[in-house]
Design a protein around this motif. Structure first.
Motif, PDB file in Angstrom:
ATOM      1  N   ARG A 144       0.851  -1.208  -0.111  1.00 51.31           N
ATOM      2  CA  ARG A 144       0.216  -0.208  -0.118  1.00 51.31           C
ATOM      3  C   ARG A 144       0.914   1.238  -0.084  1.00 51.31           C
ATOM      4  N   GLN A 145       1.723   1.299   0.821  1.00 52.86           N
ATOM      5  CA  GLN A 145       2.836   2.432   0.959  1.00 52.86           C
ATOM      6  C   GLN A 145       3.639   2.627  -0.319  1.00 52.86           C
ATOM      7  N   ILE A 146       3.875   1.604  -1.109  1.00 53.51           N
ATOM      8  CA  ILE A 146       4.480   1.633  -2.476  1.00 53.51           C
ATOM      9  C   ILE A 146       3.597   2.108  -3.378  1.00 53.51           C
ATOM     10  N   ALA A 147       2.468   2.026  -3.350  1.00 56.97           N
ATOM     11  CA  ALA A 147       1.405   2.085  -4.382  1.00 56.97           C
ATOM     12  C   ALA A 147       1.224   3.624  -4.179  1.00 56.97           C
ATOM     13  N   MET A 148       1.201   4.311  -2.827  1.00 54.70           N
ATOM     14  CA  MET A 148       0.976   5.714  -2.678  1.00 54.70           C
ATOM     15  C   MET A 148       2.302   6.371  -3.057  1.00 54.70           C
ATOM     16  N   PHE A 149       3.159   5.738  -2.977  1.00 55.02           N
ATOM     17  CA  PHE A 149       4.572   6.404  -3.288  1.00 55.02           C
ATOM     18  C   PHE A 149       4.572   6.505  -4.770  1.00 55.02           C
ATOM     19  N   LEU A 150       4.119   5.394  -5.745  1.00 53.42           N
ATOM     20  CA  LEU A 150       4.000   5.449  -7.021  1.00 53.42           C
ATOM     21  C   LEU A 150       3.034   6.592  -7.616  1.00 53.42           C
ATOM     22  N   ALA A 151       1.843   6.546  -6.716  1.00 50.12           N
ATOM     23  CA  ALA A 151       1.094   7.622  -7.123  1.00 50.12           C
ATOM     24  C   ALA A 151       1.437   8.964  -6.930  1.00 50.12           C
ATOM     25  N   LYS A 152       2.042   9.193  -6.092  1.00 46.55           N
ATOM     26  CA  LYS A 152       2.690  10.720  -5.949  1.00 46.55           C
ATOM     27  C   LYS A 152       3.807  10.899  -6.960  1.00 46.55           C
ATOM     28  N   ALA A 153       4.470   9.753  -7.032  1.00 51.75           N
ATOM     29  CA  ALA A 153       5.660  10.060  -8.120  1.00 51.75           C
ATOM     30  C   ALA A 153       5.254  10.087  -9.704  1.00 51.75           C
ATOM     31  N   LEU A 154       4.078   9.562  -9.970  1.00 54.82           N
ATOM     32  CA  LEU A 154       3.842   9.181 -11.509  1.00 54.82           C
ATOM     33  C   LEU A 154       2.363   9.896 -11.940  1.00 54.82           C
ATOM     34  N   THR A 155       1.697  10.449 -10.852  1.00 57.08           N
ATOM     35  CA  THR A 155       0.664  11.312 -11.489  1.00 57.08           C
ATOM     36  C   THR A 155       0.510  12.514 -10.868  1.00 57.08           C
ATOM     37  N   SER A 156      -0.345  13.429 -11.501  1.00 56.83           N
ATOM     38  CA  SER A 156      -0.260  14.799 -10.913  1.00 56.83           C
ATOM     39  C   SER A 156      -1.453  15.007  -9.784  1.00 56.83           C
ATOM     40  N   ARG A 157      -1.729  13.835  -9.215  1.00 59.62           N
ATOM     41  CA  ARG A 157      -2.808  14.097  -8.048  1.00 59.62           C
ATOM     42  C   ARG A 157      -2.257  14.612  -6.899  1.00 59.62           C
ATOM     43  N   SER A 158      -2.878  15.333  -6.129  1.00 59.13           N
ATOM     44  CA  SER A 158      -2.278  16.036  -4.728  1.00 59.13           C
ATOM     45  C   SER A 158      -2.435  15.051  -3.755  1.00 59.13           C
ATOM     46  N   LEU A 159      -2.033  15.295  -2.709  1.00 58.52           N
ATOM     47  CA  LEU A 159      -1.871  14.189  -1.538  1.00 58.52           C
ATOM     48  C   LEU A 159      -3.372  13.979  -1.046  1.00 58.52           C
ATOM     49  N   PRO A 160      -4.004  14.949  -0.761  1.00 59.08           N
ATOM     50  CA  PRO A 160      -5.481  14.683  -0.501  1.00 59.08           C
ATOM     51  C   PRO A 160      -6.276  13.791  -1.527  1.00 59.08           C
ATOM     52  N   GLU A 161      -5.886  13.979  -2.693  1.00 56.15           N
ATOM     53  CA  GLU A 161      -6.399  13.306  -3.737  1.00 56.15           C
ATOM     54  C   GLU A 161      -6.316  11.944  -3.902  1.00 56.15           C
ATOM     55  N   SER A 182       3.631   7.554   4.036  1.00 51.93           N
ATOM     56  CA  SER A 182       4.212   6.551   3.204  1.00 51.93           C
ATOM     57  C   SER A 182       5.051   6.752   2.216  1.00 51.93           C
ATOM     58  N   VAL A 183       4.829   8.230   1.436  1.00 56.65           N
ATOM     59  CA  VAL A 183       5.950   8.471   0.395  1.00 56.65           C
ATOM     60  C   VAL A 183       7.366   8.440   1.171  1.00 56.65           C
ATOM     61  N   ARG A 184       7.502   9.231   2.477  1.00 58.64           N
ATOM     62  CA  ARG A 184       8.710   9.462   3.038  1.00 58.64           C
ATOM     63  C   ARG A 184       9.132   8.055   3.342  1.00 58.64           C
ATOM     64  N   LYS A 185       8.519   7.396   3.766  1.00 57.74           N
ATOM     65  CA  LYS A 185       8.921   5.921   4.374  1.00 57.74           C
ATOM     66  C   LYS A 185       9.476   5.210   3.309  1.00 57.74           C
ATOM     67  N   VAL A 186       8.725   5.040   2.168  1.00 59.62           N
ATOM     68  CA  VAL A 186       9.259   4.414   0.916  1.00 59.62           C
ATOM     69  C   VAL A 186      10.599   4.874   0.208  1.00 59.62           C
ATOM     70  N   GLU A 187      10.594   6.230   0.259  1.00 65.28           N
ATOM     71  CA  GLU A 187      12.011   6.930  -0.103  1.00 65.28           C
ATOM     72  C   GLU A 187      13.120   6.686   0.882  1.00 65.28           C
ATOM     73  N   GLN A 188      12.909   6.413   2.228  1.00 68.52           N
ATOM     74  CA  GLN A 188      13.904   5.980   3.260  1.00 68.52           C
ATOM     75  C   GLN A 188      14.270   4.535   2.928  1.00 68.52           C
ATOM     76  N   MET A 189      13.192   3.869   2.778  1.00 66.92           N
ATOM     77  CA  MET A 189      13.516   2.386   2.598  1.00 66.92           C
ATOM     78  C   MET A 189      14.239   2.212   1.085  1.00 66.92           C
ATOM     79  N   MET A 190      14.173   2.912   0.184  1.00 66.40           N
ATOM     80  CA  MET A 190      14.507   2.962  -0.951  1.00 66.40           C
ATOM     81  C   MET A 190      16.179   3.117  -0.819  1.00 66.40           C
ATOM     82  N   LYS A 191      16.552   4.198  -0.091  1.00 63.34           N
ATOM     83  CA  LYS A 191      17.914   4.619   0.373  1.00 63.34           C
ATOM     84  C   LYS A 191      18.653   3.521   0.886  1.00 63.34           C
ATOM     85  N   ASP A 192      18.101   2.549   1.766  1.00 64.69           N
ATOM     86  CA  ASP A 192      18.783   1.642   2.482  1.00 64.69           C
ATOM     87  C   ASP A 192      18.578   0.210   2.052  1.00 64.69           C
TER      88      ASP A 192
END
Length: 482
Positions: free
Chosen positions: A422-439, A455-465
Motif C-alpha cells: 500500500r505504501q509503495i502504491a501511494m509512493f508511485l501515485a505521488k511520483a507518477l501522477t499529478s494528483r495532490s496528496l489529499p486526492e 507513506s511516501v517518505r517511508k518508501v523514500e527512506q527504504m529505497m535509500k537503505d
C-alpha cells in the motif's frame, strides 16, 4: 454613519483590496476576495459580506487573518473581521453563533424551522449575476461555457449530442436518458458540457430548479448540514431539484457519497434528470457503494476520448480567433498547426499554449512564429509522449505484483503483507501522477493526506537503505509508463 465617514471607509476598502491582490495574486484574489464587500467599520470590528455561505465560511476560516493584517496597515485599532451572508443586497445571519444579546426572533412561514438555513427553491447560480440564494443554490456557473463556445469533433460529438438532448428534454419536462454519466481524463470538456446544459435549460425555462454542484461543494454542504443538525432539510431541498448536475464525482467520499446514492435513487424514482461527470467509468469509483455504481452504469455512460489532430487544430484556431479579436494579434496558420501537432495532452494545455505565446509576444515583442512556439512550449512538448498513469493502473499493477487483492490495498488492514505494498502504491501515485496528496488519500480508501505523506517518505527512506527495493520500484515505474 455620515457621508464623509462612508467615503473614508470606501477608500480604506479600496486600499485593502489592492493590498490583498498584491499579496495573494490575481487568481486567488478573483476566487476568494473579488466578491467581498465592506458593509461598515464599527469600533474595532470590520463587517464584510459575501454572496454565498460557502464563500463566507471559506474566507472566515482561511483568510480572516490576512484580511485583518491588510486593514491594520491603515488602522491598528481593528481587532476582528466579521463576515455575513449577503442576499439581494442585504445581510442575513452571521456564520458565528449569536450571543444571547444578539439573538432575535426569526420570522418563518408555515412554521418552518428557522435553524434550517436552506432556500425555499434552489436556483441556477450564475457568475456576475445578483445572488438570489446562499451557496446551497449550487456552485457558480461559468458564463463562458455554453454550447456555442464548445468545440465539437469526433472525440466528443456523442457527448455533445447527448448534452443538447438533455437540455432540450429538461426544458420540456421530459427525461430521455437517466442518469447520464460522462467520463474522460482531465481537460476534455466534461465541466463545459455540464455548464452548457445548465445554461441552455435555464434560458429555455427560467422557472426550472437547476443545481450544478462539484463533488467538493456537495460534501461541504452535506457536512455543514449535519453539523447544523439540518441534514433532513438539506436532503429535502436537494430532492426538489428538476435538474441535478454533479461534477468531479471521483472526489465524493464518505457519508456524502452515501447520501448522493439516496438522492440519486429518489430523483430517478421521481423521473428527475441527473447528469454526473467524473474522470473514470462508474465501475472504477471504488469510494462509491456498489449499488450506486450499478445505478450509474445502468444509465447512459458516455466517454470522451482523446482529441484527434483536427479537433486540436479547431480548438487552437478558436482560441487564436479570440486573441485576434481582443488584441489584434495574428497567429499564422503554421503556428496553429504546430501547436495542434505538438501539444497532444488536453484542451487546457492547448489554451495554455496560446496564452503563453500571447504573453511571450507582449513581453518580448517577438512575432508569433514557429521558432518562438518551439522555445515557449518546450516543456509541454517534452511531456507529449509520456503515458498518463492513473491511480487505478497503479493499484492493479501493485496488486498483481505483490499478490495482494486490490480491495486489501484500500482497506484498513495493518498487516505487513498489506501495509508495504500500500505504501509503495501511494509512493508511485505521488511520483507518477499529478494528483495532490489529499486526492491520493481519497483514492486509497479515504485516507488523510498526512498518511500519504508518511507513506511516501517511508518508501523514500527504504529505497535509500535497500538497493533491491529501489530496483523493484524502478521496474514497476517502467512497467506503468510503458
Amino acid at each position: 454613519m455620515t457621508t464623509s465617514e462612508g467615503e473614508a471607509q470606501r477608500e480604506l476598502w479600496t486600499r485593502v483590496r489592492a493590498r490583498l491582490k498584491a499579496s495573494v495574486g490575481e487568481d486567488v484574489f478573483a476566487s476568494w476576495f473579488a466578491r467581498l464587500e465592506l458593509e461598515e467599520l464599527v469600533g474595532d470590528v470590520v463587517h464584510l459580506s459575501a454572496p454565498t455561505r460557502f464563500l463566507c465560511s471559506w474566507v472566515q476560516s482561511n483568510y480572516a487573518e490576512r484580511i485583518l493584517e491588510a486593514f491594520r496597515q491603515d488602522d491598528e485599532t481593528v481587532a476582528r473581521i466579521h463576515i455575513t451572508l449577503r442576499v439581494n443586497g442585504g445581510q442575513v445571519r452571521s456564520l458565528r453563533p449569536a450571543t444571547p444579546a444578539e439573538a432575535a426572533p426569526v420570522e418563518t412561514k408555515d412554521g418552518a424551522d428557522p435553524s434550517i438555513e436552506i432556500p425555499a427553491a434552489p436556483r441556477l447560480v450564475r457568475e456576475n449575476a445578483a445572488p438570489r440564494g446562499d451557496a446551497l443554490s449550487g456552485s457558480a456557473i461559468d458564463p463562458r461555457m455554453t454550447f456555442d463556445s464548445f468545440v465539437a469533433g469526433e472525440a466528443n460529438e456523442m457527448a455533445l449530442g447527448v448534452a443538447r438532448q438533455i437540455a432540450k428534454a429538461a426544458a420540456n419536462n421530459t427525461v430521455t436518458f437517466n442518469p447520464v454519466y460522462i467520463h474522460s481524463t482531465v481537460g476534455l470538456g466534461k465541466s463545459h458540457l455540464l455548464n452548457a446544459i445548465a445554461h441552455a435549460t435555464a434560458e429555455a425555462d427560467p422557472t426550472k430548479n437547476i443545481v450544478y454542484l462539484t463533488a467538493d461543494h456537495f460534501m461541504y454542504h452535506f457536512i455543514a448540514a449535519v453539523q447544523r443538525q439540518s441534514a433532513l432539510g438539506f436532503k429535502d431541498w436537494l430532492r426538489k431539484v428538476d435538474l441535478l448536475l454533479i461534477d468531479d464525482m471521483q472526489f465524493l467520499q464518505g457519508k456524502s457519497a452515501t447520501e448522493f446514492g439516496h438522492t440519486l435513487g429518489t430523483l430517478l424514482t421521481g423521473a428527475k434528470q441527473v447528469v454526473v461527470a467524473a474522470d473514470a467509468p462508474p465501475r472504477d469509483l471504488e469510494m462509491l457503494d456498489e449499488r450506486i455504481r450499478s445505478r450509474l452504469s445502468g444509465g447512459l455512460v458516455v466517454p470522451i476520448s482523446g482529441f484527434d489532430l483536427e479537433l486540436r487544430r479547431s480548438i487552437v484556431q478558436r482560441r487564436a480567433d479570440q486573441v485576434a479579436a481582443r488584441y489584434g494579434m495574428h497567429f499564422p496558420a503554421a503556428v496553429i498547426d504546430y501547436i495542434a501537432r505538438a501539444v497532444v495532452s488536453h484542451g487546457r494545455d492547448l489554451d495554455g499554449a496560446v496564452n503563453r505565446l500571447v504573453a511571450a509576444n507582449q513581453l518580448t515583442g517577438e512575432l508569433i512564429t514557429v521558432p518562438l512556439a518551439e522555445k515557449t512550449l518546450a516543456d509541454l512538448i517534452r511531456s507529449r509522449d509520456a503515458k498518463r498513469v492513473r491511480i487505478e493502473d497503479i493499484l492493479k499493477m501493485v496488486s498483481r505484483h505483490y499478490k495482494v487483492p486490490r480491495n486489501e490495498l484500500l482497506s484498513a488492514r495493518r498487516s505487513r503483507d498489506v501495509v508495504r505494498p500500500r505504501q509503495i502504491a501511494m509512493f508511485l501515485a505521488k511520483a507518477l501522477t499529478s494528483r495532490s496528496l489529499p486526492e491520493i488519500g481519497r483514492r486509497f480508501g479515504g485516507r488523510d493526506h498526512t498518511t500519504v505523506l508518511h507513506s511516501v517518505r517511508k518508501v523514500e527512506q527504504m529505497m535509500k537503505d535497500d538497493h533491491d527495493l529501489c530496483q523493484e520500484i524502478e521496474l514497476l515505474k517502467r512497467m506503468l509508463e510503458e
